[in-house]
Design an enzyme around this catalytic site. Structure first.
Site, mmCIF file in Angstrom:
data_model
loop_
_atom_site.group_PDB
_atom_site.id
_atom_site.type_symbol
_atom_site.label_atom_id
_atom_site.label_comp_id
_atom_site.label_asym_id
_atom_site.label_seq_id
_atom_site.Cartn_x
_atom_site.Cartn_y
_atom_site.Cartn_z
ATOM 1 C CB THR A 61 11.034 1.035 0.479
ATOM 2 O OG1 THR A 61 11.595 2.312 0.722
ATOM 3 C CG2 THR A 61 10.877 0.325 1.830
ATOM 4 C CG ASP A 62 15.378 4.141 -0.646
ATOM 5 O OD1 ASP A 62 14.286 4.250 -0.052
ATOM 6 O OD2 ASP A 62 15.927 5.100 -1.234
ATOM 7 C CD GLU A 63 11.345 5.500 3.654
ATOM 8 O OE1 GLU A 63 11.009 5.357 4.839
ATOM 9 O OE2 GLU A 63 10.886 6.388 2.924
ATOM 10 C CE1 TYR A 74 6.217 1.725 3.568
ATOM 11 C CE2 TYR A 74 8.239 3.022 3.599
ATOM 12 C CZ TYR A 74 7.335 2.229 2.911
ATOM 13 O OH TYR A 74 7.554 1.926 1.591
ATOM 14 C CE LYS A 92 7.508 -2.378 1.446
ATOM 15 N NZ LYS A 92 6.454 -2.963 0.553
HETATM 16 P P1 NAD Z 1 0.220 3.526 -2.254
HETATM 17 O O1 NAD Z 1 -0.015 3.803 -0.805
HETATM 18 O O2 NAD Z 1 0.001 4.614 -3.243
HETATM 19 O O3 NAD Z 1 -0.684 2.306 -2.730
HETATM 20 C C1 NAD Z 1 -0.848 1.159 -1.956
HETATM 21 C C2 NAD Z 1 -2.003 0.358 -2.537
HETATM 22 O O4 NAD Z 1 -2.154 -0.838 -1.759
HETATM 23 C C3 NAD Z 1 -3.348 1.093 -2.469
HETATM 24 O O5 NAD Z 1 -4.023 0.970 -3.699
HETATM 25 C C4 NAD Z 1 -4.099 0.382 -1.347
HETATM 26 O O6 NAD Z 1 -5.512 0.391 -1.536
HETATM 27 C C5 NAD Z 1 -3.524 -1.020 -1.452
HETATM 28 N N1 NAD Z 1 -3.604 -1.746 -0.174
HETATM 29 C C6 NAD Z 1 -3.262 -1.295 1.073
HETATM 30 N N2 NAD Z 1 -3.514 -2.253 1.984
HETATM 31 C C7 NAD Z 1 -3.999 -3.319 1.315
HETATM 32 C C8 NAD Z 1 -4.426 -4.608 1.713
HETATM 33 N N3 NAD Z 1 -4.413 -4.998 3.006
HETATM 34 N N4 NAD Z 1 -4.855 -5.474 0.764
HETATM 35 C C9 NAD Z 1 -4.879 -5.095 -0.545
HETATM 36 N N5 NAD Z 1 -4.511 -3.876 -0.975
HETATM 37 C C10 NAD Z 1 -4.064 -3.000 -0.052
HETATM 38 O O7 NAD Z 1 1.696 2.962 -2.336
HETATM 39 P P2 NAD Z 1 2.790 3.154 -3.479
HETATM 40 O O8 NAD Z 1 3.528 4.410 -3.245
HETATM 41 O O9 NAD Z 1 2.162 2.886 -4.796
HETATM 42 O O10 NAD Z 1 3.780 1.956 -3.111
HETATM 43 C C11 NAD Z 1 3.577 0.644 -3.648
HETATM 44 C C12 NAD Z 1 4.647 -0.282 -3.102
HETATM 45 O O11 NAD Z 1 5.936 0.222 -3.468
HETATM 46 C C13 NAD Z 1 4.660 -0.383 -1.576
HETATM 47 O O12 NAD Z 1 4.946 -1.703 -1.246
HETATM 48 C C14 NAD Z 1 5.782 0.544 -1.149
HETATM 49 O O13 NAD Z 1 6.350 0.120 0.061
HETATM 50 C C15 NAD Z 1 6.740 0.398 -2.306
HETATM 51 N N6 NAD Z 1 7.614 1.553 -2.579
HETATM 52 C C16 NAD Z 1 7.079 2.810 -2.725
HETATM 53 C C17 NAD Z 1 7.929 3.864 -3.060
HETATM 54 C C18 NAD Z 1 7.379 5.259 -3.266
HETATM 55 O O14 NAD Z 1 8.173 6.189 -3.447
HETATM 56 N N7 NAD Z 1 6.083 5.478 -3.274
HETATM 57 C C19 NAD Z 1 9.283 3.641 -3.227
HETATM 58 C C20 NAD Z 1 9.795 2.347 -3.058
HETATM 59 C C21 NAD Z 1 8.938 1.305 -2.753
HETATM 60 O O1 DAU Z 2 12.460 5.975 -0.206
HETATM 61 C C1 DAU Z 2 11.314 5.307 -0.660
HETATM 62 C C2 DAU Z 2 10.116 5.765 0.140
HETATM 63 O O2 DAU Z 2 9.786 7.067 -0.329
HETATM 64 C C3 DAU Z 2 8.917 4.840 0.028
HETATM 65 O O3 DAU Z 2 9.245 3.593 0.566
HETATM 66 C C4 DAU Z 2 7.710 5.430 0.753
HETATM 67 O O4 DAU Z 2 6.584 4.599 0.547
HETATM 68 C C5 DAU Z 2 7.437 6.811 0.182
HETATM 69 O O5 DAU Z 2 6.369 7.396 0.874
HETATM 70 C C6 DAU Z 2 8.684 7.672 0.280
HETATM 71 O O6 DAU Z 2 8.986 7.972 1.679
HETATM 72 P P1 DAU Z 2 9.470 9.428 2.140
HETATM 73 O O7 DAU Z 2 9.167 9.592 3.571
HETATM 74 O O8 DAU Z 2 10.853 9.706 1.678
HETATM 75 O O9 DAU Z 2 8.455 10.325 1.208
HETATM 76 P P2 DAU Z 2 7.628 11.649 1.517
HETATM 77 O O10 DAU Z 2 7.114 12.138 0.204
HETATM 78 O O11 DAU Z 2 6.671 11.471 2.636
HETATM 79 O O12 DAU Z 2 8.766 12.661 2.008
HETATM 80 C C7 DAU Z 2 9.885 12.975 1.191
HETATM 81 C C8 DAU Z 2 10.782 13.872 2.005
HETATM 82 O O13 DAU Z 2 10.141 15.144 2.162
HETATM 83 C C9 DAU Z 2 11.048 13.377 3.402
HETATM 84 O O14 DAU Z 2 12.383 13.731 3.788
HETATM 85 C C10 DAU Z 2 10.053 14.132 4.273
HETATM 86 C C11 DAU Z 2 9.913 15.441 3.539
HETATM 87 N N1 DAU Z 2 8.588 16.095 3.625
HETATM 88 C C12 DAU Z 2 7.478 15.350 3.370
HETATM 89 C C13 DAU Z 2 6.231 15.897 3.428
HETATM 90 C C14 DAU Z 2 4.991 15.065 3.166
HETATM 91 C C15 DAU Z 2 8.493 17.455 3.909
HETATM 92 O O15 DAU Z 2 9.512 18.129 4.114
HETATM 93 N N2 DAU Z 2 7.251 18.008 3.945
HETATM 94 C C16 DAU Z 2 6.104 17.276 3.739
HETATM 95 O O16 DAU Z 2 4.985 17.855 3.830
#
Ligand code: NAD
Ligand code: DAU
Length: 356
Positions: A133-135, A159, A163
């Site tokens: 992730t970019d975080e 988180y 990562k």
């Molecule tokens: P998600 O939370 O939707 O899915 C995570 C999946 O991993 C789930 O299916 C869960 O059951 C599985 N999991 C959790 N713990 C596990 C374990 N111990 N063993 C096996 N499986 C397990 O997450 P996502 O949003 O699909 O993100 C996927 C990946 O991409 C993550 O590594 C996250 O850090 C990264 N990522 C997410 C975003 C985003 O915006 N969602 C952006 C950049 C990177």
């Molecule tokens: O940047 C990549 C990341 O993006 C991933 O690594 C994470 O897995 C993914 O969850 C996401 O993280 P964020 O914290 O940015 O996503 P989230 O959807 O939780 O929140 C997006 C923005 O909106 C953040 O600034 C918090 C804000 N927010 C979120 C929620 C859930 C609100 O204002 N209200 C809300 O109820």
């Protein structure tokens, strides 16, 4: 030829598996623990498809991973499995350390053992693709340049710290043991199958239910948004042609303040499914800020464009329209997630038996 995908029942992982099998006959072994975030219903269209082998299991289970590697001899591991929600990491960081740090460590060690015993072309072709992730780069000021791959690691939440730790492990396993790794650091994804704890799906489902739309703090935090299928195409490119040991930033060139995201979603719902009570934006409710909330993320995605020719196919306007439409057209999926029915669905659909 087989891929081992971890976390392939989650949001991005399930989109990746569907996308992969939509364009290739190379089988996927999908290892997922089915935590609250894992939903096999996302993969229902693959039921009966012999190219998809689903295994319920934990990436911290070394014996299981060793068995899967020996049985299926994958040519790559694509590692999505993680605890992914920042707010949950603030309330309970333990699971994040366990899966994101220990789980990645366990997977790396298993991969090292497996890869070390390969030879010739199989050894040369093997890849460990770490999805991150970019975080990990921390927070930017309003006029700072976007994150490049050489930006300092400055994670601010449990988180992002977990990562960042996993990224460092992957880097070290390459540097010390020569494990053939690539890492991608992506911005905020959105699209189908996004669990409604995250901003965009939460706003959609709350608005349709007439509930408040919670905006943290002043709503001026900035994120870069990428349509999930563009993330999948970027991973495919990096897996195929990324340079070993390198990291690639992936982004959508779509920086937006949160409040703009919320008002855009409301406007699309007004267009697609108007509410007799008035515009959905009336439900916006400013709430207490997230502790340690990062102010701005922005991605410089020029490296992946320069080296691999990848650019996102969707603009935010096209991607968010598709996304809001998808949620309106998939209300049974939403209902099952909101009621927890998706967890019973596994037993209903597949019986008590799970796994290998
Ligand atoms: P998600 O939370 O939707 O899915 C995570 C999946 O991993 C789930 O299916 C869960 O059951 C599985 N999991 C959790 N713990 C596990 C374990 N111990 N063993 C096996 N499986 C397990 O997450 P996502 O949003 O699909 O993100 C996927 C990946 O991409 C993550 O590594 C996250 O850090 C990264 N990522 C997410 C975003 C985003 O915006 N969602 C952006 C950049 C990177
Ligand atoms: O940047 C990549 C990341 O993006 C991933 O690594 C994470 O897995 C993914 O969850 C996401 O993280 P964020 O914290 O940015 O996503 P989230 O959807 O939780 O929140 C997006 C923005 O909106 C953040 O600034 C918090 C804000 N927010 C979120 C929620 C859930 C609100 O204002 N209200 C809300 O109820």
């Amino acid at each position: 030829m087989t891929l081992l995908v971890t976390g392939g029942a989650g949001f991005i992982g399930s989109n990746f598996v569907l996308d992969w099998l939509g364009g290739s006959d190379e089988p996927v072994v999908n290892l997922d623990a089915l935590t609250y975030a894992g939903n096999r219903q996302n993969l229902a269209s693959l039921d009966g498809d012999p190219r998809h082998i689903f295994v319920q299991g934990d990436i911290c289970d070394r014996d299981l991973i060793d068995r899967l590697l020996l049985a299926h001899r994958p040519r790559a591991i694509v590692h999505f499995a993680a605890e992914s929600h920042v707010d949950r990491s603030i309330h309970g960081p333990g699971a994040f350390m366990q899966t994101n740090v220990n789980g990645t460590f366990t997977l790396l060690e298993a991969a090292r053992g497996y890869w070390g015993a390969l030879d010739g072309d199989e050894k040369a072709a093997f890849r460990f693709h770490h999805v991150s992730t970019d975080e990990v780069y921390g927070s930017l000021g309003p006029t700072d340049a976007p994150f490049t791959e050489t930006h300092a690691y400055e994670p601010n939440s449990p988180y992002s710290a977990s990562k960042a730790a996993s990224d460092h492990l992957v880097r070290a396993w390459h540097h010390t043991y020569g494990l053939p790794v690539v890492t991608t650091n992506c911005s905020n994804n959105y699209g189908p199958f996004h669990f409604p704890e995250k901003l965009i799906p939460l706003i959609i489902v709350n608005a349709l239910a007439g509930k408040p739309l919670p905006v943290y703090g002043d709503g001026q935090q900035v994120r870069d948004w990428l349509y999930v299928k563009d993330h999948c195409s970027a991973i495919r490119e990096v897996l195929a042609r990324g340079r070993l040991g390198e990291t690639y930033n992936i982004g959508g060139w779509n920086e937006k303040p949160n409040i703009d995201i919320v008002t855009t979603v409301c406007a699309l719902l007004d267009e697609f499914q108007p509410d007799a009570a008035g515009p959905y934006a009336r439900l916006i409710s400013y709430v207490k800020d997230r502790p340690g909330h990062d102010r701005r993320y922005a991605i410089d995605a020029r490296k992946i464009e320069r080296e691999l020719g990848w650019r996102p196919a969707e603009t935010f306007d096209t991607g968010i329209r598709k996304t809001v439409r998808w949620y309106l057209d998939n209300q049974p999926w939403v209902h099952n997630v909101l009621t927890g029915g998706y967890r019973d669905w596994v037993t209903q659909q597949y019986g008590a038996e799970q796994g290998t």
